[in-house]
Design a protein around this motif. Structure first.
Motif, PDB file in Angstrom:
ATOM      1  N   PRO A  98       0.835  -1.214   0.000  1.00 25.93           N
ATOM      2  CA  PRO A  98       0.000   0.000   0.000  1.00 25.93           C
ATOM      3  C   PRO A  98       0.862   1.254   0.000  1.00 25.93           C
ATOM      4  N   ILE A  99       0.314   2.320  -0.531  1.00 26.37           N
ATOM      5  CA  ILE A  99       1.050   3.575  -0.666  1.00 26.37           C
ATOM      6  C   ILE A  99       0.314   4.683   0.079  1.00 26.37           C
ATOM      7  N   LEU A 100       1.064   5.442   0.865  1.00 25.32           N
ATOM      8  CA  LEU A 100       0.524   6.601   1.583  1.00 25.32           C
ATOM      9  C   LEU A 100       0.928   7.862   0.832  1.00 25.32           C
ATOM     10  N   ILE A 101      -0.045   8.737   0.589  1.00 26.97           N
ATOM     11  CA  ILE A 101       0.187   9.964  -0.177  1.00 26.97           C
ATOM     12  C   ILE A 101      -0.198  11.164   0.678  1.00 26.97           C
ATOM     13  N   ILE A 102       0.681  12.144   0.757  1.00 29.08           N
ATOM     14  CA  ILE A 102       0.387  13.384   1.480  1.00 29.08           C
ATOM     15  C   ILE A 102       0.428  14.541   0.491  1.00 29.08           C
ATOM     16  N   GLU A 103      -0.685  15.254   0.380  1.00 29.13           N
ATOM     17  CA  GLU A 103      -0.729  16.474  -0.423  1.00 29.13           C
ATOM     18  C   GLU A 103      -0.686  17.653   0.545  1.00 29.13           C
ATOM     19  N   TYR A 104       0.382  18.437   0.476  1.00 30.95           N
ATOM     20  CA  TYR A 104       0.639  19.462   1.486  1.00 30.95           C
ATOM     21  C   TYR A 104      -0.051  20.790   1.173  1.00 30.95           C
ATOM     22  N   ASN A 105      -0.292  21.545   2.239  1.00 31.27           N
ATOM     23  CA  ASN A 105      -0.847  22.889   2.161  1.00 31.27           C
ATOM     24  C   ASN A 105       0.199  23.847   2.732  1.00 31.27           C
ATOM     25  N   VAL A 106       0.647  24.800   1.922  1.00 33.10           N
ATOM     26  CA  VAL A 106       1.727  25.704   2.332  1.00 33.10           C
ATOM     27  C   VAL A 106       1.357  26.475   3.597  1.00 33.10           C
ATOM     28  N   ILE A 123       7.430   9.722   9.575  1.00 34.20           N
ATOM     29  CA  ILE A 123       7.170   8.373   9.057  1.00 34.20           C
ATOM     30  C   ILE A 123       8.461   7.567   9.004  1.00 34.20           C
ATOM     31  N   ARG A 124       9.518   8.173   8.499  1.00 31.51           N
ATOM     32  CA  ARG A 124      10.770   7.431   8.313  1.00 31.51           C
ATOM     33  C   ARG A 124      11.414   7.026   9.642  1.00 31.51           C
ATOM     34  N   ASN A 125      11.099   7.749  10.708  1.00 33.64           N
ATOM     35  CA  ASN A 125      11.683   7.424  12.013  1.00 33.64           C
ATOM     36  C   ASN A 125      10.961   6.285  12.723  1.00 33.64           C
ATOM     37  N   MET A 126       9.876   5.794  12.145  1.00 32.81           N
ATOM     38  CA  MET A 126       9.138   4.695  12.767  1.00 32.81           C
ATOM     39  C   MET A 126       9.992   3.430  12.809  1.00 32.81           C
ATOM     40  N   THR A 127       9.895   2.706  13.915  1.00 31.83           N
ATOM     41  CA  THR A 127      10.676   1.477  14.073  1.00 31.83           C
ATOM     42  C   THR A 127      10.299   0.434  13.028  1.00 31.83           C
ATOM     43  N   ARG A 128       9.023   0.325  12.724  1.00 36.56           N
ATOM     44  CA  ARG A 128       8.548  -0.732  11.824  1.00 36.56           C
ATOM     45  C   ARG A 128       8.582  -0.329  10.356  1.00 36.56           C
ATOM     46  N   TYR A 129       8.936   0.915  10.086  1.00 39.24           N
ATOM     47  CA  TYR A 129       8.938   1.368   8.693  1.00 39.24           C
ATOM     48  C   TYR A 129      10.292   1.117   8.055  1.00 39.24           C
ATOM     49  N   THR A 130      10.283   0.376   6.959  1.00 37.47           N
ATOM     50  CA  THR A 130      11.495   0.146   6.179  1.00 37.47           C
ATOM     51  C   THR A 130      11.402   0.973   4.917  1.00 37.47           C
ATOM     52  N   GLN A 131      12.279   1.939   4.798  1.00 35.44           N
ATOM     53  CA  GLN A 131      12.223   2.827   3.642  1.00 35.44           C
ATOM     54  C   GLN A 131      12.510   2.057   2.366  1.00 35.44           C
ATOM     55  N   LYS A 132      11.648   2.229   1.383  1.00 35.18           N
ATOM     56  CA  LYS A 132      11.814   1.546   0.102  1.00 35.18           C
ATOM     57  C   LYS A 132      12.257   2.559  -0.948  1.00 35.18           C
ATOM     58  N   PRO A 133      13.550   2.638  -1.219  1.00 39.88           N
ATOM     59  CA  PRO A 133      13.998   3.570  -2.260  1.00 39.88           C
ATOM     60  C   PRO A 133      13.708   2.999  -3.639  1.00 39.88           C
ATOM     61  N   PHE A 134      13.712   3.859  -4.632  1.00 42.02           N
ATOM     62  CA  PHE A 134      13.596   3.355  -5.989  1.00 42.02           C
ATOM     63  C   PHE A 134      14.810   2.480  -6.277  1.00 42.02           C
ATOM     64  N   PRO A 135      14.663   1.470  -7.130  1.00 44.81           N
ATOM     65  CA  PRO A 135      15.699   0.436  -7.246  1.00 44.81           C
ATOM     66  C   PRO A 135      16.976   0.832  -7.972  1.00 44.81           C
ATOM     67  N   ALA A 148       5.845   4.069   0.180  1.00 39.67           N
ATOM     68  CA  ALA A 148       5.407   2.695  -0.078  1.00 39.67           C
ATOM     69  C   ALA A 148       5.647   1.842   1.164  1.00 39.67           C
ATOM     70  N   PHE A 149       4.668   1.008   1.499  1.00 37.46           N
ATOM     71  CA  PHE A 149       4.745   0.145   2.675  1.00 37.46           C
ATOM     72  C   PHE A 149       4.605  -1.311   2.256  1.00 37.46           C
ATOM     73  N   SER A 150       5.118  -2.203   3.094  1.00 38.14           N
ATOM     74  CA  SER A 150       4.985  -3.631   2.812  1.00 38.14           C
ATOM     75  C   SER A 150       3.683  -4.195   3.372  1.00 38.14           C
ATOM     76  N   LYS A 151       3.119  -3.512   4.383  1.00 34.72           N
ATOM     77  CA  LYS A 151       1.879  -3.985   5.002  1.00 34.72           C
ATOM     78  C   LYS A 151       0.972  -2.804   5.326  1.00 34.72           C
ATOM     79  N   MET A 152      -0.328  -3.027   5.221  1.00 34.98           N
ATOM     80  CA  MET A 152      -1.289  -1.987   5.572  1.00 34.98           C
ATOM     81  C   MET A 152      -1.215  -1.661   7.060  1.00 34.98           C
ATOM     82  N   GLU A 153      -0.875  -2.647   7.857  1.00 34.25           N
ATOM     83  CA  GLU A 153      -0.779  -2.445   9.305  1.00 34.25           C
ATOM     84  C   GLU A 153       0.264  -1.376   9.647  1.00 34.25           C
ATOM     85  N   VAL A 154       1.397  -1.408   8.952  1.00 38.84           N
ATOM     86  CA  VAL A 154       2.457  -0.425   9.206  1.00 38.84           C
ATOM     87  C   VAL A 154       2.027   0.947   8.688  1.00 38.84           C
ATOM     88  N   LEU A 155       1.320   0.967   7.571  1.00 41.87           N
ATOM     89  CA  LEU A 155       0.802   2.239   7.056  1.00 41.87           C
ATOM     90  C   LEU A 155      -0.141   2.883   8.066  1.00 41.87           C
TER      91      LEU A 155
END
Length: 203
Positions: A98-106, A123-135, A148-155
């Motif tokens: 699953p993918i989390l999307i944030i649209e920001y407001n200035v 988000i990146r500082n979360m213990t369970r979050y593994t950053q997925k860089p482009f390959p 991008a997340f590996s599980k909806m639970e982590v999202l």
């Protein structure tokens, strides 16, 4: 002649036979031209065997609420996720990543004196979050808009972290909203997806 060329292009024709044909071509001048043609045919056959078919370009039609930068990033992630599932031989219907999307407001960022990078770091500082860089290095660095997340639970944990850090009732402020959050999942190899908004995360 036709039978010879058919044999050359068949899988049974081996490199050893090719060497024999070439040697014969050098020793018997009357047929050298014929063996040259046979050698060229074999080389072309080998060349064609190593040419990989080009992948079909997928067409995505993302919601209008998404910015141009978000859409470009989602196209890259869409191809990465779908290619990965195809390589694994997964079924036509795909669930996961699953993918989390944030649209920001200035205005919301300015009122809080924060930047998109600071929100993304929550988000990146979360213990369970593994950053997925482009390959590979041809892609841009990790986005502050799309995760991008590996599980909806982590999202879901990430959404909760954003709520705890920035929701007005939690921080006891009345700032303009940071804006909107969406969740997207690719469902099918043809590029179809499901997207929905997660409301009341920032206000």
């Amino acid at each position: 002649m036709l039978k010879i060329f058919t044999f050359i292009l068949s899988p049974e024709f081996s490199p050893l036979l090719f060497i024999i044909f070439v040697l014969c071509g050098f020793y018997w001048n009357p047929v050298r031209f014929l063996f040259t043609i046979i050698g060229v045919a074999f080389a072309l056959r080998s060349r064609l065997q190593h040419i990989k078919p080009r992948k079909k370009e997928r067409k995505f039609s993302f919601p209008e609420e998404f910015s141009r930068r978000t859409k470009i990033c989602l196209e890259k992630w869409g191809n990465i996720i779908l290619d990965k599932n195809e390589a694994k031989g997964e079924d036509e219907t795909l669930y996961g990543d699953p993918i989390l999307i944030i649209e920001y407001n200035v205005a919301g960022l300015t009122a809080r004196n924060i930047t998109p990078a600071m929100v993304a770091q929550v988000i990146r500082n979360m213990t369970r979050y593994t950053q997925k860089p482009f390959p590979n290095v041809s892609h841009a660095p990790p986005s502050d808009l799309v995760f991008a997340f590996s599980k909806m639970e982590v999202l879901e944990d990430a959404v909760e972290n954003l709520y705890n850090n920035y929701h007005n009732t939690v921080i006891n402020q009345n700032h303009p909203v940071i804006r909107r959050i969406f969740v997207l999942e690719f469902l099918h190899r043809n590029g179809s997806f499901e997207a929905f908004e997660r409301k009341h995360v920032f206000n």
